[in-house]
Structures are given as C-alpha cells and as structure tokens.
Write an enzyme that holds these catalytic residues in place. Sequence first.
Site, mmCIF file in Angstrom:
data_model
loop_
_atom_site.group_PDB
_atom_site.id
_atom_site.type_symbol
_atom_site.label_atom_id
_atom_site.label_comp_id
_atom_site.label_asym_id
_atom_site.label_seq_id
_atom_site.Cartn_x
_atom_site.Cartn_y
_atom_site.Cartn_z
ATOM 1 N N ASN A 72 -17.825 35.589 33.016
ATOM 2 C CA ASN A 72 -16.855 36.680 32.904
ATOM 3 C C ASN A 72 -16.761 37.467 34.205
ATOM 4 O O ASN A 72 -17.659 37.415 35.053
ATOM 5 C CB ASN A 72 -17.241 37.620 31.773
ATOM 6 C CG ASN A 72 -17.050 37.002 30.408
ATOM 7 O OD1 ASN A 72 -16.108 36.250 30.182
ATOM 8 N ND2 ASN A 72 -17.950 37.313 29.482
ATOM 9 N N CYS A 81 -14.992 29.797 25.634
ATOM 10 C CA CYS A 81 -13.695 30.420 25.927
ATOM 11 C C CYS A 81 -12.626 29.406 25.573
ATOM 12 O O CYS A 81 -12.511 28.366 26.235
ATOM 13 C CB CYS A 81 -13.595 30.816 27.397
ATOM 14 S SG CYS A 81 -11.944 31.422 27.843
ATOM 15 N N GLY A 82 -11.868 29.680 24.519
ATOM 16 C CA GLY A 82 -10.874 28.718 24.066
ATOM 17 C C GLY A 82 -9.747 28.510 25.052
ATOM 18 O O GLY A 82 -9.322 27.373 25.306
ATOM 19 N N ASN A 83 -9.239 29.598 25.633
ATOM 20 C CA ASN A 83 -8.170 29.463 26.627
ATOM 21 C C ASN A 83 -8.669 28.721 27.857
ATOM 22 O O ASN A 83 -7.971 27.878 28.425
ATOM 23 C CB ASN A 83 -7.641 30.838 27.023
ATOM 24 C CG ASN A 83 -6.875 31.510 25.899
ATOM 25 O OD1 ASN A 83 -6.228 30.854 25.097
ATOM 26 N ND2 ASN A 83 -6.957 32.834 25.841
ATOM 27 N N ASN A 169 -18.449 32.658 19.988
ATOM 28 C CA ASN A 169 -18.382 34.011 20.550
ATOM 29 C C ASN A 169 -18.281 35.016 19.410
ATOM 30 O O ASN A 169 -17.584 34.775 18.425
ATOM 31 C CB ASN A 169 -17.150 34.162 21.455
ATOM 32 C CG ASN A 169 -17.310 33.479 22.796
ATOM 33 O OD1 ASN A 169 -18.368 32.969 23.111
ATOM 34 N ND2 ASN A 169 -16.256 33.460 23.578
ATOM 35 N N ASN A 205 -16.529 41.172 21.059
ATOM 36 C CA ASN A 205 -15.083 41.116 21.242
ATOM 37 C C ASN A 205 -14.413 41.793 20.049
ATOM 38 O O ASN A 205 -14.809 41.569 18.904
ATOM 39 C CB ASN A 205 -14.613 39.662 21.333
ATOM 40 C CG ASN A 205 -15.300 38.892 22.440
ATOM 41 O OD1 ASN A 205 -15.070 39.135 23.613
ATOM 42 N ND2 ASN A 205 -16.171 37.962 22.069
ATOM 43 N N GLU A 223 -11.835 42.121 25.196
ATOM 44 C CA GLU A 223 -12.817 41.062 25.363
ATOM 45 C C GLU A 223 -14.099 41.597 25.994
ATOM 46 O O GLU A 223 -14.059 42.278 27.021
ATOM 47 C CB GLU A 223 -12.225 39.943 26.230
ATOM 48 C CG GLU A 223 -12.996 38.657 26.190
ATOM 49 C CD GLU A 223 -12.245 37.514 26.854
ATOM 50 O OE1 GLU A 223 -12.901 36.492 27.126
ATOM 51 O OE2 GLU A 223 -11.028 37.631 27.109
ATOM 52 N N CYS A 232 -7.179 35.962 24.107
ATOM 53 C CA CYS A 232 -8.530 35.415 23.974
ATOM 54 C C CYS A 232 -8.454 34.304 22.936
ATOM 55 O O CYS A 232 -8.135 34.553 21.769
ATOM 56 C CB CYS A 232 -9.507 36.504 23.541
ATOM 57 S SG CYS A 232 -11.168 35.883 23.155
ATOM 58 N N GLY A 233 -8.727 33.081 23.365
ATOM 59 C CA GLY A 233 -8.563 31.927 22.485
ATOM 60 C C GLY A 233 -9.446 31.971 21.258
ATOM 61 O O GLY A 233 -8.991 31.695 20.137
ATOM 62 N N THR A 234 -10.729 32.306 21.441
ATOM 63 C CA THR A 234 -11.612 32.350 20.277
ATOM 64 C C THR A 234 -11.240 33.501 19.354
ATOM 65 O O THR A 234 -11.405 33.406 18.135
ATOM 66 C CB THR A 234 -13.087 32.443 20.697
ATOM 67 O OG1 THR A 234 -13.280 33.561 21.576
ATOM 68 C CG2 THR A 234 -13.547 31.165 21.399
#
Length: 326
Positions: A72, A81-83, A169, A205, A223, A232-234
């Site tokens: 980060n 991190c999904g993205n 996460n 998050n 985040e 935030c993907g997750t």
Amino acid sequence: MNVMMQKVHGSENDFFLLDETQFERSLTAEEIEQLRIQLCSRETGLLAGADGLLLVGEGTHGTSNARMRVINSDGSEASMCGNGLRTVARYLAEKNQEKSFTVETMFADLKVRQAPNLAEEVATYQVEISPVSFEAVTIPMHLGVQTLIDEIVPALSNTIRFTAVAVPNPHLVAFVDHETLNGPEFERIATYVNNENPYFPEGINVSFVEILGKNQLFVRTYERGVGFTSACGTAMCASSLLYTLLKDGVFYEEITVKNTGGMVKTVVHETSDGSYWMELIGNATITHLIEGSLTDLLNGAFEKITITETNEQKHYQEFLQTLSQK
C-alpha cells in the site's frame, strides 16, 4: 539494474506493477520501501503517484504461475487486492501467452482468466476472490462477539448496521441511503477505526453501499493504508456477498457494482461445504510503460526515466462516459 515497469489500474485503483523476475535477485525490503516512497506519493511521486505497488515474483510452491504482493501507499502490505490482481493477471497472460491460470497471493492461490471486454478496447479480466471468513479472529476485531453480521455498533453509530467479513482482506460494510453514502459520518467512522482504537487493532477497510436496484450496487470505500479510493475490488466482492446473504441478491447471478472509478461485475458462489467465493470481473488497464535504472527510480531522478503513454486510458474514459449516460 535496468527496470521495466507499468502504471496500471483497475477501476482507477492505480498501481505501479513491477516484475521482480526481470532481475538477477529479488529487491531488498529497503529497496521496496524506497520505491514505495518515491513512486507512490500523490504530491511528489511518478505520474501523480499511486495507491500502491504490485510486485510480481516466482511462486513459492509450484502450483501457480507467479506470486503477487501488494504494498500500500503507506508502506503496509495487503493480503490481497482484487483490482490489482486483474492487472497482474493481464500482465502474466500477455507475458506467458496464457488465458487461464492461478496466481499465488498471501492466503490463497487464486484462479484468473481473460474475460470478454467490458467495452471496446477495455481489456477485461476475471479473478477469484477467496477465502471468506466472518470470524472475529480473522478480521481481527475486539467487540465481544465471534461474528458481527448486520448489527449496530454503538461505538461507531446508533443507526448504521455493520457487517465484518474477511475476503481475505478485512472489511466493515454497511448498506446505507444515498445521503449517508456521501455524508460526514462515513469519514468519521472510517478514520476512527483506522487509527488507534480498541475494536479493530489492525484497522479495517470500510465500505458504505447503496442499493441502486435489483443486482445493482454503488460501493464507496475507505481503504486501510490508502484512504478514500476510486475503487476496492475486495470491498466490491464483500459488498456483493452481503447483498446476496442479507438483501435480495441470488447466488450465481451477475451483479453490477458501480464505484467512483467505474464499474465491475461480480458473481457470488456457494460451495457444497457452505463456504463462499466471488468472481470479480473488470478492466485491467495499462496507462504507461516505464523504463529506467533502478538507481534513478530509488533516487527519484524521474527526469532520467523513459515513460511511454498508451492510449488505453482514452478508451477507459469513453467507457466511463457510457456509464454516466445510463
């Protein structure tokens, strides 16, 4: 050492992607920290900084093509991190000429694959988000309960109901109306739980979710380690899971999730043993190709770095225009 690097984003959650396998040795912890400081600062960083670093390395147990680490912008390391994973999936797919494989992350080897483009010239990838846990120890949280599911937490708010879930996460999610989504309570709560507090010792998050319609969500996220982010993907996967479990979502149906940085699709799955996992489908955009010496990057000598802008952000912006018209 010469460095080849990419500036990438998923839903405008942006990163510098660096493949450590291009070097004869792995970067030291000190070098990674210095790169993070020099590159990611929104004030002084390269290309207006980033939300973090994505480090691609060799897998450690042979079952995955590669390993992804997420650093980060504040120097903390995220478990996933999904993205970011979508952009790493694209990088590896193009590097190795493969369309479907697994990537090692901190807690799981996750399936990734190329997907049909969300829009013309918007490269799209689909990634697995798992494992899922509601147990307090996996968050971690100290609220005197083993799970927090759709409950009011008086220390945070007397009206907003929260759910805590790790995917992996940790996320604190609340379904709210439009006014609350954009109101001052969000920042007050999010900053409180991400500074020293007795309830979430490692921070968490925080996402506020507005239900726009059947299988349509808008997710806004603070985040941990970053602050308010475009997406935030997750968080979008956690929100989709809770929409399915607590609201009128249905397993295996595609959910459209909008965010400040664009839109993704999610699908929530339930397995035969009662566990859950999610698919996250969204853009994997390369905005810049970067080449230079490691020494210059470590020293912030960006005038010596060669930067080539792609035309992919133009196509992504055109995609955003179509979203705003819907």
